[in-house]
Design a protein around this motif. Sequence first.
Motif, short mmCIF file in Angstrom:
data_model
loop_
_atom_site.label_atom_id
_atom_site.label_comp_id
_atom_site.label_asym_id
_atom_site.label_seq_id
_atom_site.Cartn_x
_atom_site.Cartn_y
_atom_site.Cartn_z
N ALA A 192 0.82 -1.21 0.00
CA ALA A 192 0.00 0.00 0.00
C ALA A 192 0.86 1.26 0.00
N VAL A 193 1.88 1.31 0.83
CA VAL A 193 2.73 2.52 0.93
C VAL A 193 3.50 2.74 -0.37
N TYR A 194 4.14 1.71 -0.88
CA TYR A 194 4.92 1.88 -2.11
C TYR A 194 4.00 2.16 -3.30
N GLY A 195 2.82 1.54 -3.30
CA GLY A 195 1.85 1.83 -4.36
C GLY A 195 1.36 3.26 -4.30
N ALA A 196 1.08 3.75 -3.09
CA ALA A 196 0.64 5.13 -2.92
C ALA A 196 1.75 6.10 -3.33
N ASN A 197 2.99 5.76 -3.03
CA ASN A 197 4.11 6.61 -3.40
C ASN A 197 4.25 6.69 -4.93
N LEU A 229 -4.09 21.88 -5.74
CA LEU A 229 -3.93 20.42 -5.75
C LEU A 229 -2.46 20.05 -5.68
N GLU A 230 -1.63 20.79 -6.40
CA GLU A 230 -0.20 20.50 -6.37
C GLU A 230 0.37 20.73 -4.97
N THR A 231 -0.05 21.79 -4.30
CA THR A 231 0.41 22.06 -2.93
C THR A 231 -0.01 20.94 -1.99
N ARG A 232 -1.26 20.49 -2.11
CA ARG A 232 -1.73 19.38 -1.27
C ARG A 232 -0.94 18.12 -1.55
N LEU A 233 -0.63 17.88 -2.83
CA LEU A 233 0.13 16.70 -3.21
C LEU A 233 1.54 16.77 -2.63
N GLN A 234 2.13 17.94 -2.62
CA GLN A 234 3.46 18.11 -2.03
C GLN A 234 3.43 17.85 -0.53
N ASP A 235 2.35 18.24 0.13
CA ASP A 235 2.21 17.96 1.57
C ASP A 235 2.14 16.45 1.81
N ILE A 236 1.40 15.75 0.97
CA ILE A 236 1.30 14.29 1.08
C ILE A 236 2.67 13.66 0.83
N ASP A 237 3.38 14.18 -0.18
CA ASP A 237 4.72 13.68 -0.50
C ASP A 237 5.66 13.84 0.69
N ALA A 264 -2.51 5.84 7.35
CA ALA A 264 -3.97 5.80 7.14
C ALA A 264 -4.55 7.15 6.72
N PRO A 265 -4.28 8.25 7.43
CA PRO A 265 -4.85 9.53 6.98
C PRO A 265 -4.20 10.05 5.69
N VAL A 266 -2.94 9.72 5.47
CA VAL A 266 -2.27 10.15 4.24
C VAL A 266 -2.93 9.48 3.03
N LEU A 267 -3.21 8.19 3.16
CA LEU A 267 -3.87 7.47 2.07
C LEU A 267 -5.27 8.03 1.81
N ASP A 285 15.54 15.24 10.21
CA ASP A 285 14.15 15.23 9.76
C ASP A 285 13.52 13.97 10.36
N PRO A 286 12.33 14.07 10.95
CA PRO A 286 11.71 12.86 11.51
C PRO A 286 11.55 11.79 10.43
N PRO A 287 11.64 10.52 10.81
CA PRO A 287 11.48 9.46 9.81
C PRO A 287 10.13 9.56 9.10
N ALA A 288 10.16 9.46 7.78
CA ALA A 288 8.94 9.49 6.98
C ALA A 288 8.34 8.09 6.93
N ILE A 289 7.13 8.00 6.43
CA ILE A 289 6.42 6.72 6.38
C ILE A 289 7.19 5.70 5.55
N VAL A 290 7.63 6.08 4.35
CA VAL A 290 8.35 5.15 3.49
C VAL A 290 9.63 4.67 4.18
N GLU A 291 10.29 5.58 4.86
CA GLU A 291 11.51 5.23 5.57
C GLU A 291 11.24 4.25 6.71
N ARG A 292 10.19 4.49 7.48
CA ARG A 292 9.85 3.58 8.58
C ARG A 292 9.54 2.17 8.05
N VAL A 293 8.76 2.12 6.98
CA VAL A 293 8.41 0.83 6.40
C VAL A 293 9.66 0.12 5.90
N GLY A 294 10.55 0.87 5.26
CA GLY A 294 11.80 0.29 4.77
C GLY A 294 12.66 -0.26 5.90
#
Length: 188
Positions: A48-53, A87-95, A149-152, A111-120
Amino acid sequence: AKRVGGKLTPLGEPQTFTTQPLGLASLPAEDYPDVLAFQEKTARLVRAVYGANKLLNETQERINYIQRALLNTPKADQKLVDEAEALETRLQDIDEKLNGNSVIRAHNEADPPAIVERVGQVVNGHWTSTSAPTETHREGYRLASQAFAPVLADLRQLIEVDLKNLEHKLEAAGAPWTPGRVPTWQPE
């Protein structure tokens, strides 16, 4: 089975067998079903995380095309340009939530660990081991899944509702075609 010309033909009867760990692990797991359950749960999160990314990157590309199309649309209202930028600004926030702050990281700042980093970290630390997941692995999974969950949900809203709405407005304004958008046309 073999596949020839798109047709699948069995080569023999299914066989069942049981595997056993070799017992060579330095820290063998006491509960292998628990290890497997954690790996399967982690695999679902990874998917899910890598697919969302990946989807996030594809959506950024769609927004780039939309912004260029709006520049080439004489009837385009400034509100559409503003909507695309929002929309681009919101997408950058999600990124940033998924991947971390690239500006901070480019300057080697903490920088605090990001979601992709934690999963990795969970995957790299646990999937290559036959030991039970550590509390650090479990906590990394918990933190990543809670943050994801809220990011997705935000990503889903942006793509399935807000971006689609903007694309309908582009179509109505006669904007050039953009990827992801089905053009409307009637024979004249």
